[in-house]
Scaffold this active site. Structure first.
Site, mmCIF file in Angstrom:
data_model
loop_
_atom_site.group_PDB
_atom_site.id
_atom_site.type_symbol
_atom_site.label_atom_id
_atom_site.label_comp_id
_atom_site.label_asym_id
_atom_site.label_seq_id
_atom_site.Cartn_x
_atom_site.Cartn_y
_atom_site.Cartn_z
ATOM 1 N N PRO A 15 -12.299 3.968 5.764
ATOM 2 C CA PRO A 15 -11.892 5.379 5.826
ATOM 3 C C PRO A 15 -12.870 6.228 6.643
ATOM 4 C CG PRO A 15 -11.826 4.557 3.569
ATOM 5 C CD PRO A 15 -12.477 3.498 4.384
ATOM 6 N N GLU A 60 -17.523 -1.220 -2.654
ATOM 7 C CA GLU A 60 -17.765 0.178 -2.245
ATOM 8 C C GLU A 60 -18.040 0.297 -0.756
ATOM 9 O OE1 GLU A 60 -16.287 1.064 -5.147
ATOM 10 O OE2 GLU A 60 -17.786 -0.410 -5.711
ATOM 11 N N ARG A 94 3.678 -5.746 18.303
ATOM 12 C CA ARG A 94 4.989 -5.281 18.788
ATOM 13 C C ARG A 94 4.924 -4.627 20.153
ATOM 14 N NH1 ARG A 94 6.546 -0.743 17.672
ATOM 15 N NH2 ARG A 94 8.704 -1.163 17.121
ATOM 16 N N ASP A 128 8.947 3.917 22.537
ATOM 17 C CA ASP A 128 9.022 4.972 23.550
ATOM 18 C C ASP A 128 9.254 6.325 22.896
ATOM 19 O OD1 ASP A 128 8.721 3.071 25.409
ATOM 20 O OD2 ASP A 128 10.822 2.973 26.011
#
Ligand code: 4GX
Length: 264
Positions: A97, A124, A162, A177
């Site tokens: 994060p 942690e 992808r 797109d």
């Protein structure tokens, strides 16, 4: 593209090979995913990958040594290249994060690498010295807390896969797109014409392709204004879209709902 993953849960990450676009890309040899278990690289106390934090506090911190050893072993193996030639650059990413936010633009950039090594932390966090010595880039999937980097890693692998030529059928290739236009997608409808009292918007049944194109563009704007106004500020709009945006804003000011559901 060759992906390497350092994880305490290789079976979780290997699920990428069991279905969907990543499995298909593996079968077509567009990608490979090779996992290493951090636990196999411990040196001192056998199989101990975490310790209590210096300075005290709750929870455990992953030790630098097994992460460094696993990362370096993976990097060496991956640098050999698909053809056995030495010296391929391996880009090393740590999911946290605290990282820079991952998005479609970053996926496109990462898709240019030959070899990507993704490191998953648990507990942690990891000893900061591992990040200082062996990580090129820290990435975050968003402002929420998971228990490990495995799910973010799998998401990053799928988002990149992808984008690789040949990974998607032609019918899907337009989907990204629409996101590169930096707006949310318009709503979609399929049979039947009426479901539980909700009707498909008239224009989509009209056969008027220009009208359908304009309606979809406007509904994409409506959604983006409603849900992600932050995207509007950065979007590059065509002159038609700017007119549509102006109309949508006026409607909202006058208390008129520009959303497709108003038609119901
Ligand atoms: N987007 N996690 C990292 C271990 C950890 C904890 C604290 C550094 C500091 C996450 C996310 C995410 C769970 C991966 C905790 N590392 N990763 N892990 N959100 O929540 O990427």
């Amino acid at each position: 593209m060759r992906f390497g993953v350092i994880t305490l849960f290789p079976e979780l990450v290997q699920a990428l090979g069991t279905g969907g676009i990543t499995a298909r890309a593996m079968a077509r040899e567009l990608i490979s995913v090779s996992c290493r278990n951090t636990r196999d690289f411990t040196e001192d106390r056998p199989s101990s990958v975490d310790e209590r934090p210096y300075g005290g506090g709750p929870g455990m911190v992953m030790s630098a040594q097994p992460l460094c050893a696993a990362t370096r072993a993976a990097r060496e193996a991956m640098a050999e290249g698909a053809d056995g030639a030495a010296g391929a650059a391996v880009h090393t990413v740590y999911l946290t994060p605290q990282g820079r936010r991952f998005d479609q633009a970053r996926a496109r950039e990462l898709a240019q690498h030959d070899a990507l090594l993704l490191v998953c932390g648990r507990y942690e966090g990891v000893d900061e010295r591992f990040i200082a010595s062996d990580v090129d880039e820290e990435l975050s999937l968003g402002d929420f807390v998971l228990s490990g980097g495995e799910l973010p890693t799998m998401a990053v692998i799928e988002a990149i896969t992808r984008l690789l030529p040949g990974a998607l059928g032609h019918e899907d290739s337009a989907v990204e797109d629409s996101f590169s236009g930096a707006l949310l997608d318009c709503p979609h409808f399929t049979r039947p014409e009426e479901f539980e009292g909700r009707k498909v918007p008239e224009v989509l049944l009209s056969g008027d392709h220009a009208a359908i194109r304009d309606w979809r563009a406007e509904q994409a704007l409506v959604r983006t204004v409603e849900r992600r106004p932050d995207l509007i500020r950065n979007a590059v709009l065509t002159s038609v879209q700017r007119e549509q945006l102006e109309r949508v804003r006026q409607q909202r000011e006058q208390g008129v709902n520009p959303n497709w559901e108003r038609e119901q």
